[in-house]
Design a protein around this motif. Sequence first.
Motif, mmCIF file in Angstrom:
data_model
loop_
_atom_site.group_PDB
_atom_site.id
_atom_site.type_symbol
_atom_site.label_atom_id
_atom_site.label_comp_id
_atom_site.label_asym_id
_atom_site.label_seq_id
_atom_site.Cartn_x
_atom_site.Cartn_y
_atom_site.Cartn_z
ATOM 1 N N UNK A 11 0.812 -1.224 0.000
ATOM 2 C CA UNK A 11 0.000 0.000 0.000
ATOM 3 C C UNK A 11 0.843 1.271 0.000
ATOM 4 N N UNK A 12 2.150 1.156 0.197
ATOM 5 C CA UNK A 12 3.012 2.332 0.285
ATOM 6 C C UNK A 12 2.997 3.183 -0.979
ATOM 7 N N UNK A 13 2.883 2.559 -2.114
ATOM 8 C CA UNK A 13 2.930 3.283 -3.390
ATOM 9 C C UNK A 13 1.540 3.600 -3.951
ATOM 10 N N UNK A 14 0.498 3.248 -3.226
ATOM 11 C CA UNK A 14 -0.871 3.483 -3.688
ATOM 12 C C UNK A 14 -1.287 4.902 -3.287
ATOM 13 N N UNK A 41 -6.748 6.678 -4.498
ATOM 14 C CA UNK A 41 -7.158 5.286 -4.716
ATOM 15 C C UNK A 41 -7.641 4.658 -3.411
ATOM 16 N N UNK A 42 -6.918 4.903 -2.331
ATOM 17 C CA UNK A 42 -7.327 4.374 -1.029
ATOM 18 C C UNK A 42 -8.688 4.932 -0.629
ATOM 19 N N UNK A 43 -8.893 6.220 -0.871
ATOM 20 C CA UNK A 43 -10.164 6.852 -0.537
ATOM 21 C C UNK A 43 -11.313 6.215 -1.308
ATOM 22 N N UNK A 44 -11.104 5.970 -2.594
ATOM 23 C CA UNK A 44 -12.156 5.362 -3.402
ATOM 24 C C UNK A 44 -12.496 3.969 -2.890
#
Length: 93
Positions: free
Chosen positions: A47-50, A54-57
């Motif tokens: 998840x470091x590069x996300x 994108x995480x919010x969606x």
Amino acid sequence: CKGTDVFAAGVGLYVLLCGRPPFNSKSNREVLERTARGQYSMVGAEWDEISEEAKDLVKKMLMVNPDDRLSCEQILQHPLIKQLDDEVDDSSL
């Protein structure tokens, strides 16, 4: 488009982003319990590069209460989708 479709698409997006299902466990019962509670993690190297967008969606698509979940129309207006749409438009010039 129904709330269950959005939830399922959120699970698919989660898998595409990090390579594993959000409600993973060794037992089916635990998978069902985690799904019902909306218990998943976005922590770890994958998840470091996300992007935060994108995480919010994903978070908004995986809301347990369907009334709190994004609609299909709201997904199309999400900043991540707008950004991707703009990038596609720019690359076709």
